[in-house]
Design a protein around this motif. Sequence first.
Motif, PDB file in Angstrom:
ATOM      1  N   PRO A 350       0.826  -1.216   0.000  1.00 45.69           N
ATOM      2  CA  PRO A 350       0.000   0.000   0.000  1.00 45.69           C
ATOM      3  C   PRO A 350       0.856   1.261   0.000  1.00 45.69           C
ATOM      4  N   VAL A 351       1.687   1.410  -1.010  1.00 42.11           N
ATOM      5  CA  VAL A 351       2.597   2.544  -1.055  1.00 42.11           C
ATOM      6  C   VAL A 351       1.820   3.846  -1.206  1.00 42.11           C
ATOM      7  N   ILE A 352       0.791   3.815  -2.023  1.00 39.59           N
ATOM      8  CA  ILE A 352       0.010   5.036  -2.232  1.00 39.59           C
ATOM      9  C   ILE A 352      -0.689   5.446  -0.930  1.00 39.59           C
ATOM     10  N   ASP A 353      -1.179   4.455  -0.183  1.00 39.39           N
ATOM     11  CA  ASP A 353      -1.803   4.770   1.104  1.00 39.39           C
ATOM     12  C   ASP A 353      -0.824   5.455   2.039  1.00 39.39           C
ATOM     13  N   MET A 354       0.437   5.001   2.016  1.00 37.36           N
ATOM     14  CA  MET A 354       1.454   5.640   2.848  1.00 37.36           C
ATOM     15  C   MET A 354       1.723   7.067   2.386  1.00 37.36           C
ATOM     16  N   ALA A 355       1.666   7.265   1.086  1.00 41.00           N
ATOM     17  CA  ALA A 355       2.035   8.571   0.543  1.00 41.00           C
ATOM     18  C   ALA A 355       0.985   9.634   0.814  1.00 41.00           C
ATOM     19  N   ILE A 356      -0.275   9.247   0.914  1.00 43.98           N
ATOM     20  CA  ILE A 356      -1.336  10.250   1.059  1.00 43.98           C
ATOM     21  C   ILE A 356      -1.867  10.286   2.490  1.00 43.98           C
ATOM     22  N   ASN A 357      -1.038   9.906   3.441  1.00 45.11           N
ATOM     23  CA  ASN A 357      -1.477   9.941   4.832  1.00 45.11           C
ATOM     24  C   ASN A 357      -1.499  11.368   5.357  1.00 45.11           C
ATOM     25  N   GLU A 358      -1.927  11.519   6.605  1.00 41.81           N
ATOM     26  CA  GLU A 358      -2.111  12.852   7.167  1.00 41.81           C
ATOM     27  C   GLU A 358      -0.798  13.603   7.331  1.00 41.81           C
ATOM     28  N   GLU A 359       0.299  12.892   7.586  1.00 38.22           N
ATOM     29  CA  GLU A 359       1.584  13.568   7.737  1.00 38.22           C
ATOM     30  C   GLU A 359       2.040  14.163   6.410  1.00 38.22           C
ATOM     31  N   SER A 360       1.815  13.431   5.313  1.00 39.54           N
ATOM     32  CA  SER A 360       2.127  13.980   3.990  1.00 39.54           C
ATOM     33  C   SER A 360       1.272  15.201   3.707  1.00 39.54           C
ATOM     34  N   TYR A 361       0.023  15.136   4.088  1.00 38.30           N
ATOM     35  CA  TYR A 361      -0.880  16.264   3.880  1.00 38.30           C
ATOM     36  C   TYR A 361      -0.426  17.474   4.688  1.00 38.30           C
ATOM     37  N   ASN A 362      -0.018  17.244   5.943  1.00 35.87           N
ATOM     38  CA  ASN A 362       0.480  18.351   6.770  1.00 35.87           C
ATOM     39  C   ASN A 362       1.757  18.943   6.187  1.00 35.87           C
ATOM     40  N   LEU A 363       2.643  18.084   5.698  1.00 30.65           N
ATOM     41  CA  LEU A 363       3.899  18.567   5.120  1.00 30.65           C
ATOM     42  C   LEU A 363       3.634  19.391   3.862  1.00 30.65           C
ATOM     43  N   TYR A 364       2.709  18.933   3.045  1.00 32.56           N
ATOM     44  CA  TYR A 364       2.333  19.675   1.835  1.00 32.56           C
ATOM     45  C   TYR A 364       1.799  21.049   2.204  1.00 32.56           C
ATOM     46  N   ASN A 365       0.918  21.125   3.199  1.00 30.96           N
ATOM     47  CA  ASN A 365       0.368  22.411   3.619  1.00 30.96           C
ATOM     48  C   ASN A 365       1.410  23.295   4.290  1.00 30.96           C
ATOM     49  N   ALA A 366       2.372  22.675   4.979  1.00 29.42           N
ATOM     50  CA  ALA A 366       3.427  23.461   5.622  1.00 29.42           C
ATOM     51  C   ALA A 366       4.265  24.195   4.575  1.00 29.42           C
ATOM     52  N   VAL A 367       4.602  23.501   3.489  1.00 32.58           N
ATOM     53  CA  VAL A 367       5.380  24.138   2.423  1.00 32.58           C
ATOM     54  C   VAL A 367       4.589  25.293   1.823  1.00 32.58           C
ATOM     55  N   TYR A 368       3.302  25.075   1.593  1.00 33.54           N
ATOM     56  CA  TYR A 368       2.477  26.141   1.017  1.00 33.54           C
ATOM     57  C   TYR A 368       2.306  27.302   1.991  1.00 33.54           C
ATOM     58  N   ALA A 369       2.220  26.998   3.283  1.00 32.41           N
ATOM     59  CA  ALA A 369       2.109  28.078   4.259  1.00 32.41           C
ATOM     60  C   ALA A 369       3.352  28.958   4.227  1.00 32.41           C
ATOM     61  N   VAL A 370       4.528  28.331   4.170  1.00 35.51           N
ATOM     62  CA  VAL A 370       5.773  29.097   4.095  1.00 35.51           C
ATOM     63  C   VAL A 370       5.840  29.884   2.796  1.00 35.51           C
ATOM     64  N   ALA A 371       5.397  29.259   1.716  1.00 35.58           N
ATOM     65  CA  ALA A 371       5.432  29.950   0.428  1.00 35.58           C
ATOM     66  C   ALA A 371       4.553  31.193   0.448  1.00 35.58           C
ATOM     67  N   HIS A 372       3.383  31.121   1.029  1.00 43.02           N
ATOM     68  CA  HIS A 372       2.502  32.290   1.112  1.00 43.02           C
ATOM     69  C   HIS A 372       3.091  33.357   2.016  1.00 43.02           C
ATOM     70  N   VAL A 373       3.747  32.951   3.092  1.00 36.59           N
ATOM     71  CA  VAL A 373       4.399  33.944   3.952  1.00 36.59           C
ATOM     72  C   VAL A 373       5.523  34.643   3.203  1.00 36.59           C
ATOM     73  N   LEU A 374       6.320  33.883   2.475  1.00 35.82           N
ATOM     74  CA  LEU A 374       7.390  34.492   1.674  1.00 35.82           C
ATOM     75  C   LEU A 374       6.813  35.414   0.600  1.00 35.82           C
ATOM     76  N   HIS A 375       5.688  34.998   0.051  1.00 30.80           N
ATOM     77  CA  HIS A 375       5.058  35.851  -0.955  1.00 30.80           C
ATOM     78  C   HIS A 375       4.618  37.181  -0.342  1.00 30.80           C
ATOM     79  N   ASP A 376       4.035  37.133   0.846  1.00 25.06           N
ATOM     80  CA  ASP A 376       3.628  38.371   1.527  1.00 25.06           C
ATOM     81  C   ASP A 376       4.837  39.215   1.898  1.00 25.06           C
TER      82      ASP A 376
END
Length: 825
Positions: A350-376
Amino acid sequence: MSVHSIISLLGFSLDDLSTDESGMLESPSIDIFKVKTYMFFLSFLFAIEEINRSSHILPNITLGLDVYNVAFIDADIIYHSLKWISGIDTMIPNYNCRKESKSVVLITGPAWTASALIGELLELYKIPQLTIGRYDPTMSSNIHLTSLYHIAPKDAYLAQAMIALILHFHWNWVGLYISEDERSIQFWYDFKAQIDKNSICAAFMEIVPISKLSASPDFKLGHYHQILKSSVNVIILYIDSDSLITLFYLIDHSLMTQKVWVMASPYHSSRIKQSILFDPFHGSLMFSHHHKEISGFRKFIHTVNPSKYPNDIYLAIFWSYFFDCSFSDSDCTILENCPLNASLEMLPYPVIDMAINEESYNLYNAVYAVAHVLHDLLLHQVEFQGLGGMKRLVHFPWKMHSFLRNIQPDHLDSNQVILDEKRKYVAEYDILNYCHFPTHFVHMLKIGMFSPFATPGHQLILHRDMIEWPLGFTETPQSLCSESCGLGFRKAHVEGKAICCFDCIPCTENEISNETNMEQCLRCADNQYANMQRIHCIKKHVTFLSYEDTLGMILTSLSLCFSGLTVSVLGVFVKHRDTPIVKANNRTLSYILLISLTLCFLCSLLFIGHPNTATCILQQTVFGVVFTVAISTVLAKTVTVVLAFRVTSPGRRMRWLLTSRVPNFIVPFCTLIQLLFIGIWLGTSPPFIEIDIHSEYDHIIIVCNKGSVTAFYCVLGYLGCLALGSFTLAFLVRNLPDTFNEAKFLTFSMLVFCSVWVTFLPVYQSTKGKSVVATEVISILASGAGLLGCIFLPKCYVILLRSERIYSYHCRNKKHFETKMSSET
């Protein structure tokens, strides 16, 4: 314009590093390669590449990344943290030797311990730190970690969600394993408050030393024998996901099967090689933060391969193991003998299941949060310097904090990403079922959801028919200290044991339990009674001594028969009124006695039928009066006999008593006294209707209450005195010579009368309900029948069947008889 900025990822482990005898760190071991950790790293890479391709966020600015693989050892975490701050391979405390490629933020996780250790160092420099692990309230409340931000929402309702699941399956006997940290202890307090509130018991609570667990794979899990021997079938686990892997490795080797593991976070096996047998954790239930799927991430994972990222040594190791590739002898980063068109979607795991878990989702949002802060920050810098004067994005770490705290959710992929602690959302939970079948089929199936925002009673949604339970359970497992007490029983707690351990005791009389596991039985209302099973209350039927009852019909028939018989005797006496046997002992008194006996038999009908106030009063007054008349008449006849045979000689001074008809005044005088007693009775405490709900279990009996029991016994006592006086006088003259002397008959009649009512008293005291009424009616009929049978039936026998005896006696003694009768009258 091209500006380069770097986001660093630190504090996660792609492998478990061990040390040799010299203390140096050895190379990664593929046998313990953490597939799950690498898969959520891919979400970090995917977010970086997606942002760099976007023209709407950080235009003309390229985000770079630094990744640090850190083992979960305190010394290794501190070393890499200081090395990252220094900016070079050599650690130089308090110096930053990298200016142009300096990282703007540090993302850590998912381990709580690693994030906390790194945060203490970063706090000295006010460098922003975003952690992707589960929300830790102890870290948020730490005044020394003001630069640390949680990406994950709050776990404010995790304990309540677990309790809702436990209650749904009616479990009340669970075990608990938590890690040795403040966050887990806080969870235990929240969980204990919930189980105490819902009458659930913890059979055991074990604190697992995570430091020893992580550092030593050979650490033995203590108390596992207790788990094997315990009747607990459900065990709660509150341990971070990486430590959970090691813990399960130990549990697997302890052969702890046939247990339902309920985990606070999703579990993905770290072991690539799997057994052909069922996994011990097959059927486990896991709570995962509810989140959306990252758009395009699945397609990205399918395109990941070593040729696309040739510098990724871990991807090469991953590829070589799964697809049986070999490393080139000339270059350790080049793979050979790999299958054509190999991709991660071809893997049986279940590699895909591992990839789309909540920690991956949090990490994805963390990068976007930093990107928006840098943009501001970029917009803010352009506003003050202009485009012409800006050669690079200048930032200071402490300036990012205000932007991070005020980040708007609508800028991000998820509205859960709010870094300000005061505005942070609480998590909703997906409930997953871990299914691991033979032949390497592993699947994480979503079987339900818990939402704290739903109305109470609808927060938990569960599809029970989709759940795959552990091996050995053919139906929903039960985890109870004691079997449930069924309907008709209540729980009786055993002293010295938990509240969930109890005995089942049947409900007592007139009590029911219409639910399982009731603490106390419910008592039925006064107008109801419990059925035999003690399950529900039944309305009592109203009953009384009615004419329709068998006993009522018998007593009514007897009353009418005796009254009819008495009337017939009266008719015989009237017809033969001129015969000596009728004229003996005062013919008038005989008529009065027969009439009173008729009324006595008929008055028993007042005791039968539905009582009312009138009948209750008439029962006692008519009974007392007519029986007083009857007994006083018998007394008068007895006195007449005594006077006729004792004071008939000429010249006796008491002869005037007989000639003046004094015996005839006995009846009204005695009756007047009884009327006086009855008048006092009715004036002070008259009889009334009483509803008797206790005498019979399933009936409400309507009876007449005597009112004043003393007055009732006074009436009976007065009748007894009259009867006793008559009996005494009749007994004294029983042997007087004469053919028509009825002293013997009077004696027997009073003996029967007294016997009946003496027997009545104890029976009356020992019976209840309508049996009391029946007893009184039977006594009335029996005493009346005794008087009728003993006094009048012998005379009727002579009149009707032996009439020749009367006339022969009359011819021989006509003169003597007339003289005697004339003196009597």
